[in-house]
Design an enzyme around this catalytic site. Structure first.
Site, PDB file in Angstrom:
ATOM      1  N   ILE A 155       0.840  -1.205   0.000  1.00 23.45           N
ATOM      2  CA  ILE A 155       0.000   0.000   0.000  1.00 23.45           C
ATOM      3  C   ILE A 155       0.877   1.258   0.000  1.00 23.45           C
ATOM      4  CG2 ILE A 155      -1.736   1.304   1.302  1.00 23.45           C
ATOM      5  CD1 ILE A 155      -2.766  -1.473   2.341  1.00 23.45           C
ATOM      6  N   ASP A 174      11.152   2.485   6.856  1.00 21.08           N
ATOM      7  CA  ASP A 174      10.722   1.091   6.928  1.00 21.08           C
ATOM      8  C   ASP A 174      11.838   0.302   7.586  1.00 21.08           C
ATOM      9  OD1 ASP A 174       9.742  -1.589   6.337  1.00 21.08           O
ATOM     10  OD2 ASP A 174       8.542  -0.680   4.748  1.00 21.08           O
ATOM     11  N   ARG A 234      -3.650   1.370  10.994  1.00 24.76           N
ATOM     12  CA  ARG A 234      -4.303   0.875  12.211  1.00 24.76           C
ATOM     13  C   ARG A 234      -4.288   1.995  13.245  1.00 24.76           C
ATOM     14  NH1 ARG A 234      -6.179  -2.358   9.505  1.00 24.76           N
ATOM     15  NH2 ARG A 234      -6.123  -4.633   9.623  1.00 24.76           N
ATOM     16  N   GLU A 263     -11.752   1.728  17.826  1.00 25.88           N
ATOM     17  CA  GLU A 263     -12.813   1.632  16.820  1.00 25.88           C
ATOM     18  C   GLU A 263     -13.727   0.425  17.011  1.00 25.88           C
ATOM     19  OE1 GLU A 263     -10.240   1.291  13.253  1.00 25.88           O
ATOM     20  OE2 GLU A 263     -11.215  -0.643  12.893  1.00 25.88           O
ATOM     21  N   HIS A 295     -13.161   3.030   8.755  1.00 22.48           N
ATOM     22  CA  HIS A 295     -12.416   1.868   8.237  1.00 22.48           C
ATOM     23  C   HIS A 295     -12.998   1.420   6.896  1.00 22.48           C
ATOM     24  CE1 HIS A 295      -9.514  -1.361   9.850  1.00 22.48           C
ATOM     25  NE2 HIS A 295      -9.542  -1.426   8.538  1.00 22.48           N
TER      26      HIS A 295
END
Ligand code: NAD
Length: 332
Positions: A155, A174, A234, A263, A295
């Site tokens: 993504i 990363d 997230r 959530e 979401h």
């Protein structure tokens, strides 16, 4: 194979039934979330299918196991809601869906960024009320700006490519180098450097103990003043209360979130006639420069269709005793 599917809505049932035309598994749908209390509903089902806000902890897994379940298939990429170690101890297999349209999430992230920066959500409400005033709607050109991408996997790379198309400098952080990211013109830097340089920061890494609250009071203070933060990954990646404090001072210029740490008690349901007791989300939605979506970044026809088809392929592989192409091992 008999498959119990939790947390379903009409669109899940329609698309899963459609994808099941050929494999022909026996599917039992439940609207409720999977928890320790609802696990007994799956009794007699060798496979269960769950979603991001199901609570697949050790107690729930033990209850599922006692009812005969041996496979847990999550209709998601992320698996932070599943206790993998407990599943392994019980000899249960866990599969996920890794390769469904990364475009769905990345494109939604770009949509959030454009709306937040150019105040499209506010303009939409204004013009419906006959207010065509521009005051307060000014944004900035993305062209030439520095965009930070945390997590340069599937993504993150699609998001980075779109941002390169906008003419942005794209920095990446990363724990693993992805050659695709450098090939599209992204530049790797340590996370603190990415945070300090990025006028837009977009999160695309998984939630793990190492990444929980990676955006916190300290990192928010280190961002350029007025930077925009986009989280489609997230909720637990961001310390929401710290973000609220940074929004209050203007240090954080805007926040767009498709995911929220708490959530599970809110998302995927209509609470419009209820009293919402979560003061944090209520404070968030009160800011003009905050956009909250429930979401939905994955929610395209292509992505959901692939999620359902892949889930059923995993169930068929499990039924035939074949290696599970999408199995999550504890090391994943
Ligand atoms: P991916 O596995 O292809 O990429 C994740 C990247 O994060 C990898 O490159 C990995 O090395 C990196 N990473 C891991 N730990 C890190 C750390 N400590 N710091 C920085 N980077 C780190 O996964 P993906 O398919 O790109 O999905 C990314 C995340 O998006 C998922 O984990 C999930 O939480 C989220 N997601 C959200 C939605 C939605 O609807 N909102 C849908 C799908 C996925």
């Amino acid at each position: 194979m008999k498959l119990a599917v939790f947390s379903t809505r009409k669109y899940d049932r329609d698309l899963l039934n459609e994808a099941n035309a050929a494999p022909g598994h026996e599917i039992v749908f439940f609207d409720v979330r999977l928890t320790r209390a609802t696990a007994a509903l799956a009794s007699g089902c060798p496979a269960v299918c769950v979603f991001v806000n199901d609570s697949v902890d050790a107690a729930t897994l033990a209850a599922l196991h006692a009812g005969g379940t041996r496979l847990v298939a999550t209709r998601s990429t992320g698996f932070n809601h599943i206790d993998l170690a407990a599943a392994a101890r019980l000899g249960m297999k866990v599969v996920r869906v890794t390769n469904y349209s990364p475009h769905s999430v990345a494109e939604f992230g770009v949509g959030l960024l454009l709306a937040l920066n150019r105040k499209i959500h506010r303009a939409y409400n204004r013009t419906r009320d006959g207010n065509f005033e521009l005051d307060g709607l000014m944004g900035f050109d993305l062209h030439g700006r520095t965009v930070g991408v945390v997590g340069t996997g599937k993504i993150g790379c699609v998001f980075a490519r779109i941002m390169r198309g906008f003419g942005c400098t794209v920095l990446g952080a990363d724990v693993q180098v992805n050659p695709e990211f450098t090939a599209l013109g992204g530049e790797y830097r340590p996370l603190p450097e990415v945070v300090a340089a990025s006028e837009v920061l977009s999160l695309h890494c998984p939630l793990t103990p190492a990444t929980r609250h990676m955006v916190n009071a300290q990192s928010l203070a280190a961002m350029p003043r007025g930077a925009l933060l986009i989280n489609t990954s997230r909720g637990g990646l961001v310390d929401t209360e710290a973000a609220i404090e940074a929004l209050k001072t203007g240090q954080l210029g805007g926040l767009a979130i498709d995911v929220y740490e708490q959530e599970a008690d809110l998302f995927f349901q209509d609470l419009s006639a209820s009293i919402i007791t979560d003061d944090v989300i209520q404070r968030l939605v009160s800011f003009p420069n905050v956009i909250v979506t429930g979401h939905q970044a994955f929610f395209t026809r292509e992505a959901v269709g692939t999620i359902m088809a892949t889930t059923l392929i995993s169930v068929s592989q499990f039924e035939r005793g074949e290696p599970l192409a999408n199995e999550i091992s504890i090391k994943s």
